[in-house]
Design a protein around this motif. Structure first.
Motif, PDB file in Angstrom:
ATOM      1  N   GLU A  14       0.588  -1.495  -0.043  1.00 29.08           N
ATOM      2  CA  GLU A  14       0.009   0.231   0.237  1.00 29.08           C
ATOM      3  C   GLU A  14       1.028   1.461  -0.176  1.00 29.08           C
ATOM      4  N   ARG A  15       2.371   0.953   0.344  1.00 34.53           N
ATOM      5  CA  ARG A  15       3.184   2.103   0.158  1.00 34.53           C
ATOM      6  C   ARG A  15       3.823   3.079  -1.104  1.00 34.53           C
ATOM      7  N   GLY A  16       3.586   1.621  -1.942  1.00 35.62           N
ATOM      8  CA  GLY A  16       3.752   1.782  -3.298  1.00 35.62           C
ATOM      9  C   GLY A  16       4.740   1.173  -3.964  1.00 35.62           C
ATOM     10  N   PRO A  17       5.424  -0.066  -3.193  1.00 31.01           N
ATOM     11  CA  PRO A  17       5.968  -1.292  -4.275  1.00 31.01           C
ATOM     12  C   PRO A  17       5.369  -2.229  -5.151  1.00 31.01           C
ATOM     13  N   SER A  18       5.618  -2.663  -5.976  1.00 29.95           N
ATOM     14  CA  SER A  18       4.242  -3.249  -6.984  1.00 29.95           C
ATOM     15  C   SER A  18       4.911  -4.660  -6.389  1.00 29.95           C
ATOM     16  N   VAL A  19       5.923  -5.288  -5.827  1.00 28.64           N
ATOM     17  CA  VAL A  19       5.697  -6.814  -6.235  1.00 28.64           C
ATOM     18  C   VAL A  19       6.978  -6.957  -5.018  1.00 28.64           C
ATOM     19  N   LEU A  20       6.639  -7.936  -3.654  1.00 35.42           N
ATOM     20  CA  LEU A  20       7.617  -8.323  -3.282  1.00 35.42           C
ATOM     21  C   LEU A  20       7.164  -9.671  -3.244  1.00 35.42           C
TER      22      LEU A  20
END
Length: 97
Positions: A14-20
């Motif tokens: 929710e803070r910005g990365p697309s993939v973790l």
């Protein structure tokens, strides 16, 4: 533990990365997208190299491609990471392919 990790990763997404990606050595790796997660059997630290190489091959390392990545693409990259890692841990002394 995975449930707590999933909640933490959702908050991070929710803070910005697309993939973790959550790797746990020889345990399963879990890839998180905004709308789903993908699980892949994992083996060792070389996983990330295979994962990134496959994303490069699929031309998915740039921002727009990461933001719209499908679960299938994520699964392909994670599967490649696991295959590369499996080769590494099958050799004495962690000898990468």
């Amino acid at each position: 533990m995975l449930e707590a990790a999933a909640e933490a990763y959702t908050a991070l997404l929710e803070r910005g990365p697309s993939v973790l990606i959550l790797t746990r050595g020889g345990e399963r790796a879990t890839g998180f997208l905004a709308d789903r997660s993908v699980v892949q059997v994992n083996a060792g630290d070389t996983f990330n190299t295979g994962f990134l190489a496959k994303l490069y091959e699929l031309q998915c390392l740039a921002g727009p491609q990461l933001e719209t990545m499908s679960a299938d693409t994520l699964q392909q990259a994670m599967k490649c990471g696991a295959k590369v890692a499996a080769v590494t841990v099958s050799r004495a002394g962690a000898n990468p392919p």
